[in-house]
Scaffold this motif. Structure first.
Motif, PDB file in Angstrom:
ATOM      1  N   ARG A 121      54.365  21.398  32.120  1.00  0.00           N
ATOM      2  CA  ARG A 121      53.338  20.744  32.940  1.00  0.00           C
ATOM      3  C   ARG A 121      51.947  21.321  32.672  1.00  0.00           C
ATOM      4  O   ARG A 121      51.119  21.401  33.571  1.00  0.00           O
ATOM      5  CB  ARG A 121      53.687  20.859  34.429  1.00  0.00           C
ATOM      6  CG  ARG A 121      55.000  20.219  34.808  1.00  0.00           C
ATOM      7  CD  ARG A 121      54.953  18.694  34.598  1.00  0.00           C
ATOM      8  NE  ARG A 121      56.151  18.052  35.095  1.00  0.00           N
ATOM      9  CZ  ARG A 121      57.195  17.745  34.346  1.00  0.00           C
ATOM     10  NH1 ARG A 121      57.188  18.060  33.053  1.00  0.00           N
ATOM     11  NH2 ARG A 121      58.237  17.127  34.836  1.00  0.00           N
ATOM     12  N   GLN A 122      51.694  21.716  31.425  1.00  0.00           N
ATOM     13  CA  GLN A 122      50.378  22.216  31.044  1.00  0.00           C
ATOM     14  C   GLN A 122      49.567  21.054  30.473  1.00  0.00           C
ATOM     15  O   GLN A 122      49.519  20.837  29.268  1.00  0.00           O
ATOM     16  CB  GLN A 122      50.501  23.346  30.016  1.00  0.00           C
ATOM     17  CG  GLN A 122      51.198  24.582  30.525  1.00  0.00           C
ATOM     18  CD  GLN A 122      51.351  25.628  29.440  1.00  0.00           C
ATOM     19  OE1 GLN A 122      51.250  25.338  28.256  1.00  0.00           O
ATOM     20  NE2 GLN A 122      51.614  26.861  29.840  1.00  0.00           N
ATOM     21  N   ARG A 123      48.953  20.301  31.355  1.00  0.00           N
ATOM     22  CA  ARG A 123      48.221  19.123  30.913  1.00  0.00           C
ATOM     23  C   ARG A 123      46.986  19.549  30.110  1.00  0.00           C
ATOM     24  O   ARG A 123      46.155  20.315  30.601  1.00  0.00           O
ATOM     25  CB  ARG A 123      47.788  18.285  32.107  1.00  0.00           C
ATOM     26  CG  ARG A 123      46.990  17.035  31.726  1.00  0.00           C
ATOM     27  CD  ARG A 123      46.535  16.265  32.948  1.00  0.00           C
ATOM     28  NE  ARG A 123      45.673  15.157  32.575  1.00  0.00           N
ATOM     29  CZ  ARG A 123      46.103  13.953  32.212  1.00  0.00           C
ATOM     30  NH1 ARG A 123      47.411  13.711  32.196  1.00  0.00           N
ATOM     31  NH2 ARG A 123      45.260  13.002  31.873  1.00  0.00           N
ATOM     32  N   PRO A 124      46.834  19.058  28.869  1.00  0.00           N
ATOM     33  CA  PRO A 124      45.641  19.404  28.097  1.00  0.00           C
ATOM     34  C   PRO A 124      44.379  18.849  28.750  1.00  0.00           C
ATOM     35  O   PRO A 124      44.400  17.788  29.379  1.00  0.00           O
ATOM     36  CB  PRO A 124      45.888  18.729  26.727  1.00  0.00           C
ATOM     37  CG  PRO A 124      47.371  18.505  26.677  1.00  0.00           C
ATOM     38  CD  PRO A 124      47.792  18.255  28.083  1.00  0.00           C
ATOM     39  N   THR A 125      43.292  19.565  28.596  1.00  0.00           N
ATOM     40  CA  THR A 125      42.007  19.113  29.110  1.00  0.00           C
ATOM     41  C   THR A 125      41.487  17.962  28.252  1.00  0.00           C
ATOM     42  O   THR A 125      41.928  17.787  27.107  1.00  0.00           O
ATOM     43  CB  THR A 125      41.001  20.260  29.095  1.00  0.00           C
ATOM     44  OG1 THR A 125      40.830  20.710  27.739  1.00  0.00           O
ATOM     45  CG2 THR A 125      41.483  21.431  29.954  1.00  0.00           C
ATOM     46  N   PRO A 126      40.550  17.175  28.765  1.00  0.00           N
ATOM     47  CA  PRO A 126      39.981  16.086  27.952  1.00  0.00           C
ATOM     48  C   PRO A 126      39.427  16.547  26.599  1.00  0.00           C
ATOM     49  O   PRO A 126      39.666  15.866  25.587  1.00  0.00           O
ATOM     50  CB  PRO A 126      38.893  15.512  28.862  1.00  0.00           C
ATOM     51  CG  PRO A 126      39.405  15.762  30.243  1.00  0.00           C
ATOM     52  CD  PRO A 126      40.090  17.090  30.171  1.00  0.00           C
ATOM     53  N   PRO A 127      38.709  17.704  26.523  1.00  0.00           N
ATOM     54  CA  PRO A 127      38.271  18.140  25.194  1.00  0.00           C
ATOM     55  C   PRO A 127      39.434  18.407  24.244  1.00  0.00           C
ATOM     56  O   PRO A 127      39.342  18.126  23.038  1.00  0.00           O
ATOM     57  CB  PRO A 127      37.477  19.425  25.489  1.00  0.00           C
ATOM     58  CG  PRO A 127      37.007  19.262  26.889  1.00  0.00           C
ATOM     59  CD  PRO A 127      38.120  18.540  27.584  1.00  0.00           C
ATOM     60  N   ARG A 128      40.540  18.949  24.767  1.00  0.00           N
ATOM     61  CA  ARG A 128      41.685  19.193  23.888  1.00  0.00           C
ATOM     62  C   ARG A 128      42.310  17.880  23.431  1.00  0.00           C
ATOM     63  O   ARG A 128      42.731  17.754  22.281  1.00  0.00           O
ATOM     64  CB  ARG A 128      42.718  20.064  24.598  1.00  0.00           C
ATOM     65  CG  ARG A 128      42.360  21.529  24.582  1.00  0.00           C
ATOM     66  CD  ARG A 128      43.534  22.406  24.918  1.00  0.00           C
ATOM     67  NE  ARG A 128      43.160  23.814  24.817  1.00  0.00           N
ATOM     68  CZ  ARG A 128      43.965  24.815  25.093  1.00  0.00           C
ATOM     69  NH1 ARG A 128      45.200  24.578  25.501  1.00  0.00           N
ATOM     70  NH2 ARG A 128      43.559  26.056  24.966  1.00  0.00           N
ATOM     71  N   PHE A 129      42.396  16.900  24.334  1.00  0.00           N
ATOM     72  CA  PHE A 129      42.890  15.596  23.918  1.00  0.00           C
ATOM     73  C   PHE A 129      42.036  15.037  22.782  1.00  0.00           C
ATOM     74  O   PHE A 129      42.547  14.499  21.798  1.00  0.00           O
ATOM     75  CB  PHE A 129      42.885  14.621  25.100  1.00  0.00           C
ATOM     76  CG  PHE A 129      44.168  14.578  25.869  1.00  0.00           C
ATOM     77  CD1 PHE A 129      45.377  14.311  25.239  1.00  0.00           C
ATOM     78  CD2 PHE A 129      44.185  14.800  27.239  1.00  0.00           C
ATOM     79  CE1 PHE A 129      46.571  14.270  25.946  1.00  0.00           C
ATOM     80  CE2 PHE A 129      45.368  14.767  27.955  1.00  0.00           C
ATOM     81  CZ  PHE A 129      46.561  14.498  27.310  1.00  0.00           C
ATOM     82  N   THR A 130      40.724  15.159  22.929  1.00  0.00           N
ATOM     83  CA  THR A 130      39.817  14.688  21.880  1.00  0.00           C
ATOM     84  C   THR A 130      40.047  15.459  20.584  1.00  0.00           C
ATOM     85  O   THR A 130      40.040  14.882  19.489  1.00  0.00           O
ATOM     86  CB  THR A 130      38.357  14.838  22.333  1.00  0.00           C
ATOM     87  OG1 THR A 130      38.174  14.156  23.580  1.00  0.00           O
ATOM     88  CG2 THR A 130      37.404  14.271  21.299  1.00  0.00           C
ATOM     89  N   GLY A 131      40.242  16.790  20.712  1.00  0.00           N
ATOM     90  CA  GLY A 131      40.523  17.600  19.530  1.00  0.00           C
ATOM     91  C   GLY A 131      41.806  17.194  18.853  1.00  0.00           C
ATOM     92  O   GLY A 131      41.862  17.091  17.613  1.00  0.00           O
ATOM     93  N   TYR A 132      42.854  16.941  19.627  1.00  0.00           N
ATOM     94  CA  TYR A 132      44.114  16.502  19.038  1.00  0.00           C
ATOM     95  C   TYR A 132      43.935  15.174  18.304  1.00  0.00           C
ATOM     96  O   TYR A 132      44.506  14.962  17.227  1.00  0.00           O
ATOM     97  CB  TYR A 132      45.181  16.340  20.123  1.00  0.00           C
ATOM     98  CG  TYR A 132      45.573  17.616  20.817  1.00  0.00           C
ATOM     99  CD1 TYR A 132      45.413  18.862  20.213  1.00  0.00           C
ATOM    100  CD2 TYR A 132      46.107  17.593  22.107  1.00  0.00           C
ATOM    101  CE1 TYR A 132      45.773  20.025  20.854  1.00  0.00           C
ATOM    102  CE2 TYR A 132      46.473  18.758  22.758  1.00  0.00           C
ATOM    103  CZ  TYR A 132      46.297  19.974  22.136  1.00  0.00           C
ATOM    104  OH  TYR A 132      46.644  21.124  22.781  1.00  0.00           O
ATOM    105  N   ALA A 133      43.159  14.269  18.898  1.00  0.00           N
ATOM    106  CA  ALA A 133      42.925  12.972  18.258  1.00  0.00           C
ATOM    107  C   ALA A 133      42.179  13.152  16.934  1.00  0.00           C
ATOM    108  O   ALA A 133      42.498  12.494  15.930  1.00  0.00           O
ATOM    109  CB  ALA A 133      42.141  12.062  19.187  1.00  0.00           C
ATOM    110  N   ALA A 134      41.187  14.060  16.925  1.00  0.00           N
ATOM    111  CA  ALA A 134      40.438  14.307  15.685  1.00  0.00           C
ATOM    112  C   ALA A 134      41.331  14.932  14.622  1.00  0.00           C
ATOM    113  O   ALA A 134      41.251  14.582  13.431  1.00  0.00           O
ATOM    114  CB  ALA A 134      39.237  15.206  15.972  1.00  0.00           C
ATOM    115  N   ILE A 135      42.199  15.876  15.034  1.00  0.00           N
ATOM    116  CA  ILE A 135      43.135  16.491  14.089  1.00  0.00           C
ATOM    117  C   ILE A 135      44.064  15.438  13.504  1.00  0.00           C
ATOM    118  O   ILE A 135      44.297  15.386  12.286  1.00  0.00           O
ATOM    119  CB  ILE A 135      43.939  17.603  14.786  1.00  0.00           C
ATOM    120  CG1 ILE A 135      43.031  18.791  15.122  1.00  0.00           C
ATOM    121  CG2 ILE A 135      45.101  18.061  13.910  1.00  0.00           C
ATOM    122  CD1 ILE A 135      43.685  19.827  16.010  1.00  0.00           C
TER     123      ILE A 135
END
Length: 309
Positions: A121-135
């Motif tokens: 239940r460690q929900r990623p923050t919006p910046p991390r979601f964006t980072g994952y999308a860029a990766i």
């Protein structure tokens, strides 16, 4: 803005050293498996020498591990030991060193974030979601540019590298909660991997040492057996301990950039403009995905009548 405390700076330095070693691993491994030594020789050097170097950590005087730690170490070895190395090697064989360096380290932080969200239940923050999308976008770009091999062969290599990335991600999450020290985990991985590999390797005739030069064997023994088995595992585990599994895993996504830079002088492989652009996109994703999760603000203390104004 991230807080660059001494603890975090130390974690970033450990991660940077790990990236340098991992980046060189793809280049050095490619150097030998395209010449005389086989992947079984590479694995034997990596885990056999690593076990010899790190065994005093487990068996030294006054050092004992609880029985549960051995079971935990066996799981670590299955996730980031022999099976991981064989899967990455298969990916290198079916695609190329550059594709392998792009896929496995790049997908790992994405898997770590998603698995951490699903399991803990460690929900990623919006910046991390964006980072994952860029990766992920950078990875797709690298795979689309000059793919090697036929379609089925490339897909099989991609599947092997993706499986390795998922195993690596699970390892980072389990290690961060294990209570094992970085060097204990490294020793257990080498010991268990050696126990799984060496009986098969020594009895099967897979060895190609007789065909390789002494300098090539020495290079691989030092890089695989010392740097990868002992040094890199410890440095990566220290990065995980200081930065957290998600952030450390995201920083490892810089390995494709490091491998590409090393491949220019060592292998003569110059990335194209499009490859450089996709690598830059991956780096941007890493910067976002490695940002620490902000701590929630402390709850306000309600005022009561008679309190100081």
């Amino acid at each position: 803005m991230p807080s660059f405390t001494p603890h975090r700076i130390a974690g970033l330095l450990w991660a940077a050293l790990t990236v340098a070693i991992f980046s060189g691993w793809f280049v050095v491994t490619r150097f030998s498996v395209t010449r005389e030594l086989g992947i079984w020789d590479i694995a034997a050097l990596r885990f056999g020498i690593g076990a010899l170097i790190l065994s005093p950590v487990i068996f030294g005087k006054g050092r004992t591990l609880p029985r549960a730690a051995w079971g935990e170490g066996f799981v670590f070895a299955l996730l980031w030991g022999l099976p991981f190395v064989l899967l990455v090697a298969l990916g290198i064989q079916l695609t190329s060193a550059g594709r392998a360096a792009a896929v496995a380290p790049t997908l790992m932080p994405v898997f770590a974030g998603l698995i951490g969200w699903a399991m803990f239940r460690q929900r990623p923050t919006p910046p991390r979601f964006t980072g994952y999308a860029a990766i992920a976008a950078g990875l797709a770009g690298l795979l689309a540019i000059n793919p090697s091999g036929d379609g089925l062969r490339s897909m099989a290599g991609f599947a092997a590298l993706s499986a390795a990335a998922g195993m690596w991600a699970i390892y980072t999450l389990l290690f961060s909660r294990s209570g094992r020290t970085p060097i204990q985990a490294a020793a257990l991985i080498c010991l268990w991997s050696s126990a799984l590999l060496l009986p098969v390797y020594l009895g099967s005739g897979f060895s190609r040492f007789g065909l390789a030069s002494a300098s090539e064997i020495a290079l691989q023994a030092g890089y695989q057996g010392v740097l990868m088995s002992a040094v890199a595992v410890v440095t990566f585990n220290r990065a995980v301990s200081r930065l957290g599994a998600g952030a450390a895993a995201a920083i490892i996504a810089l390995v494709p950039a490091g491998a590409s830079l090393l491949a220019v002088p060592l292998l003569g492989e110059m990335p194209s403009l499009m490859e450089a652009a996709t690598i830059a996109l991956i780096i941007a994703g890493v910067v976002l995905a490695s940002r620490p999760t902000p701590k929630p603000p402390a709850p306000a203390i309600p005022r009561t009548e008679g309190s100081l104004q």
